[in-house]
Structure formats: structure tokens, C-alpha cells
Design an enzyme around this catalytic site. Structure first.
Site, PDB file in Angstrom:
ATOM      1  N   ASP A  92      23.058 -34.405 129.120  1.00  0.00           N
ATOM      2  CA  ASP A  92      23.616 -35.464 129.954  1.00  0.00           C
ATOM      3  C   ASP A  92      23.987 -34.963 131.353  1.00  0.00           C
ATOM      4  O   ASP A  92      24.652 -35.674 132.109  1.00  0.00           O
ATOM      5  CB  ASP A  92      24.853 -36.066 129.285  1.00  0.00           C
ATOM      6  CG  ASP A  92      24.507 -36.822 128.010  1.00  0.00           C
ATOM      7  OD1 ASP A  92      23.307 -37.022 127.741  1.00  0.00           O
ATOM      8  OD2 ASP A  92      25.440 -37.205 127.274  1.00  0.00           O
ATOM      9  N   THR A  93      23.562 -33.753 131.670  1.00  0.00           N
ATOM     10  CA  THR A  93      23.829 -33.189 132.998  1.00  0.00           C
ATOM     11  C   THR A  93      22.528 -32.686 133.586  1.00  0.00           C
ATOM     12  O   THR A  93      21.594 -33.449 133.779  1.00  0.00           O
ATOM     13  CB  THR A  93      24.899 -32.080 132.907  1.00  0.00           C
ATOM     14  OG1 THR A  93      24.539 -31.137 131.884  1.00  0.00           O
ATOM     15  CG2 THR A  93      26.278 -32.668 132.585  1.00  0.00           C
TER      16      THR A  93
END
Length: 465
Positions: A214-215
Site C-alpha cells: 500500500d506504499t
């Protein structure tokens, strides 16, 4: 989605574990957590090249992006860069289960699955010599948590996810309360380091922020470097260990599924620090390497015939094979009951592992439990016409992927069992747990894909034509 509470006996006490296809409520989690105590078995079994093996996986990054990151370059300078290490499928979950059981089992999704008890894993191999093992899953709410996910309780962002926890997906682990308590979180990791209670084998999974899911590669690599630098200060974790840093898969599905990987740890000879290894490896190689190091048998699947890390093969006399990867992609699913994408082919049968007198990579044969369970089943080979490959799992694409004028398809090997149980009626889109049959095979909603042939002989079928 349904939720279920399983009561498992452990040391004379009832231990409540939640096996849920969605995130349990906080009250359910707190109730279950109050009854669970982590366990930290230890052992001291000498290996050929290392005494401990740990692997840390990040998520969904192309080789070029990872190899160009400054923190990844720094970590590579402290160990051996594996320039030819490959994931085996898309999306995430089939790669994780491959590392535990030597097979992707035709999985092409990230759904909730319970692989039946008659499928053996690395835990069964390690147990043959009482080699301690465990998992550390960042922010898992309690040992042996079986829920589909556990969100960040402050902002409800993604945090712990079951699909990145390989062993809990197998009923041979999840149905055993003692084994479940060996699947813990990072708080338990630091406790085990402090108390000198580390296992000799462990799978370490960061949460969905720290692992880049998610990054991005910059964030995750910064986190990973700090994590590794802290671990390096603890001699009981570092000094006799071989540590694999890798990624589950590439970010972009149509490209070759090669992922940037590094070997670290005190077990690496000083003259190899800062070097590169161009040998062909896959996620199955970590299994084969562990087997060779501790002279363990094989699971008889893709671990049988997989290349082992060169610093171990140098000490065992095993010769790794060379692979022409110019047309190799390893980015598609095989055929089986977990094939759920719209263009994947469904089959209700399971593939049997090898059960004969094969020596496999380590030269120590096939696990006896695998022979006992699957040996009576005669596999047949049925190479079928390929079917279109969904190039972005979970998305409904209208046409097969095309590259350089060539249409790409899924794998063409459909290995079926004689004597398996009959279908339980589940559809290809069902996520019900498969049931084991009296014959030792599993019925319908389980896994299939292929018999684990020697990889060198089977490589032509791994490239998509």
C-alpha cells in the site's frame, strides 16, 4: 461472510481460534486473544551451511524498481544479490503458499482458502528432525489468528492479511492448536530474540504498509533497512543465519516474473559478501535449500528438482541446472479448482506429488507421509489446449494479452488423479474449504495444477507460447 469459532485442545485447555472469511469483530478478536498463549519451541540442529533460515518478503515490485532503490543496493552490498530469482505466479497468495508447500496449486486469486490436512508443508519436513519453526506476522492480533484480515484499529487501513501468511492457509497447521501458537506477531519476534527462544526456520511478513503493498519501494526499503540493521545487532538472530530478502511477485503482470532478492546473514562466507549469484532460482528454491541444508526429504512437488542456493549446493555436491530464461515468464496459473479468473480453466481434481524413489534436489527422497498419503494414486498426464490468461488478476479483460504479436495463455499442464474423491458440487467461484477423502486425496474445491516433475524436464511448459 460466514464466521466460525474452532475449539482446539492444547495442553488440556480449550483454545478459541477464529477461522473467518472476513475480518472478525474486535470483541471476537479480544475474546479469542484472551485464551491464547504463544509458544516458542527451540532446537539446535546443525546444518550443512547454516543453522537458521529466515525469509522476509516485500510486495509487488518489479525487478528494475527494486534493484534501483538505494536502500536495496545497500542491503545487497552486505550479502549476495540473486540476479535470477523468480516468483512463480500472480497474484500474491499462490506465491506465499508455494514457499510453504512447493506448489501454487493452480491458485490465481487472493481469496480465503483452507488447504486440506493431507497436503504436507515445510513444517512437516522440519518436524522429522525436530527442527523448530515459526512465523512472525506484523500486527497479527494474536498467535494463530485465522481471520481474513485485521485492520489498523486507528484508521482501519489495511494491516495484517491472511493471504501473506503461508502456513495458516494449510489445515495441517491450522487444525493443530500447538502449531498455531507458533504463528505470532512482531512483538513476539522481539520477545523471542530477547529470551533466546528463536526458531531455526521462520517466515517473516511485514504489514501492508511496510511491505510496499500500500506504499512504494522507497518506503518499504527504508523500513526494511532499518529492520535488518536492528536484527543485525542481535547475534542470536544473525550470526549463524541465512536470511532471504525477496518480493512475492512483480507489480506488472505481463512482464517476466523475476524479483530482486538478496541473501544476508552471518552464514554467508566473508568472501561472498557483496557478490552476485546468477543461478536460476524460484520461490521453490528456498524449500529445496532448507531440505539440502538439514538433509530433509522433499515434498515431491516443485521443490523436487528446484535449484538450491549456490552456497549450499557447493557443500552438498549438488549441481544446479542452467535455464534459458529468454522466453520464461512464470506469470500464469495452472489448471485447477482454485482457478477462478474468467479466462482460467477449472478442474475439480488435485494433482499428486511424486511418491517414488526420486532423490530430488537434496538427494534425500520424498517425505514418508507424502508417500503414505498419495502413493496409492496413479497420476496421469493430460496436456490440454491452452486457455486465455487474465493478465491482471481480478479484472475482467475482454481479450488475451498480446506481446510482440504473440498471444499469451495460461499453463498447459492439466495433471489429474486417478482415484480422487468425487466433486462436492462447488463452483469455480466458491471459496469453501475442500474436504479430504478417505483415499487421501481431496475433493473438488482444493488445488491442482501439475505433478512435480524435475523442473529441468518441465521447463518448456512453464514458458507461455
Amino acid at each position: 461472510m460466514q464466521s466460525a469459532i474452532l475449539l482446539l485442545a492444547s495442553a488440556g485447555a480449550a483454545v478459541a481460534q477464529l477461522a473467518t472469511t472476513s475480518e472478525p469483530s474486535l470483541s471476537q478478536i479480544q475474546q479469542a486473544a484472551a485464551t491464547v498463549v504463544p509458544s516458542s519451541p527451540t532446537s539446535n540442529v546443525e546444518g550443512v551451511a547454516f543453522k537458521q533460515f529466515y525469509q522476509i518478503w516485500l510486495e509487488n515490485i518489479d525487478y528494475s524498481a527494486a534493484s534501483g532503490d538505494e536502500n536495496q543496493k545497500y542491503l545487497a552490498s552486505k550479502g549476495i544479490t540473486l540476479t535470477n530469482y523468480w516468483a512463480v505466479a500472480h497474484p500474491s497468495e499462490p506465491n506465499y503458499i508455494s514457499s510453504a508447500a512447493g506448489d501454487q496449486f493452480a491458485l490465481d486469486n487472493d481469496d480465503f482458502w483452507q488447504i486440506p490436512e493431507n497436503v504436507s508443508t515445510v513444517a512437516d519436513l522440519l518436524d522429522t528432525k525436530k527442527i523448530s519453526w515459526g512465523e512472525y506476522q506484523e500486527h497479527s492480533p494474536y498467535p494463530g489468528f485465522q481471520g481474513f484480515n485485521y485492520s489498523n484499529q486507528e484508521n482501519f487501513a489495511n494491516d495484517y492479511v491472511r493471504k501473506h501468511n503461508p502456513l495458516v492457509i494449510f489445515d495441517s497447521v491450522a487444525s493443530n492448536a500447538s502449531r498455531l501458537t507458533q504463528i505470532k506477531n512482531f512483538t513476539n519476534l522481539w520477545d523471542d530474540i530477547k529470551n533466546d527462544k528463536l526458531p531455526q526456520w521462520a517466515f517473516i511478513t511485514p504489514n501492508m504498509t511496510d511491505d510496499a503493498h500500500d506504499t512504494n519501494i522507497t518506503f518499504a526499503s527504508t523500513w526494511e533497512r532499518g529492520f535488518i540493521e536492528e536484527l543485525e545487532t542481535h547475534s542470536n538472530f544473525w550470526n549463524e543465519s541465512l536470511i532471504l530478502l525477496t518480493f512475492d511477485e512483480t507489480e506488472h503482470y505481463p512482464i517476466s516474473n523475476k524479483v530482486f532478492s538478496i541473501l544476508l546473514g552471518g552464514a554467508i562466507p566473508k568472501d561472498l559478501v557483496g557478490t552476485v549469484d546468477d543461478t536460476f532460482y524460484t520461490h521453490y528454491s528456498s524449500l529445496a535449500t532448507v531440505q539440502a541444508n538439514w538433509r530433509l526429504p522433499s515434498l515431491g512437488r516443485w521443490d523436487c528438482g528446484a535449484n538450491i542456493f549456490q552456497l549450499v549446493s557447493n557443500k552438498t555436491g549438488y549441481t544446479n541446472y542452467e535455464v534459458d530464461t529468454s522466453n520464461l515468464y512464470l506469470n500464469s496459473s495452472f489448471i485447477g479448482p482454485l482457478s477462478q479468473n474468467v479466462y482460467s480453466k477449472y478442474s475439480s481434481t488435485w494433482a499428486a506429488p511424486l511418491t517414488g524413489n526420486q532423490t530430488c534436489s537434496a538427494g534425500h527422497g520424498i517425505l514418508q507421509a507424502v508417500k503414505d498419503t498419495w502413493g496409492k494414486l496413479a497420476p496421469t498426464y493430460n496436456y490440454t489446449s491452452p486457455v486465455p490468461y487474465d493478465t491482471d488478476a481480478g479484472k475482467d479483460v475482454s481479450t488475451p494479452f498480446s506481446r510482440n504479436g504473440t498471444t499469451w495463455f495460461t499453463g498447459v499442464n492439466d495433471t489429474k488423479l486417478a482415484g480422487t474423491g468425487t466433486s462436492d458440487g462447488a463452483s469455480p467461484t466458491s471459496s469453501t474449504a475442500p474436504a479430504a477423502t478417505s483415499s487421501g486425496a481431496a475433493s473438488s474445491t482444493g488445488t491442482t495444477g501439475k505433478l512435480a516433475l524435475a523442473v529441468s524436464a518441465f521447463l518448456p511448459f512453464l514458458a507461455v507460447f
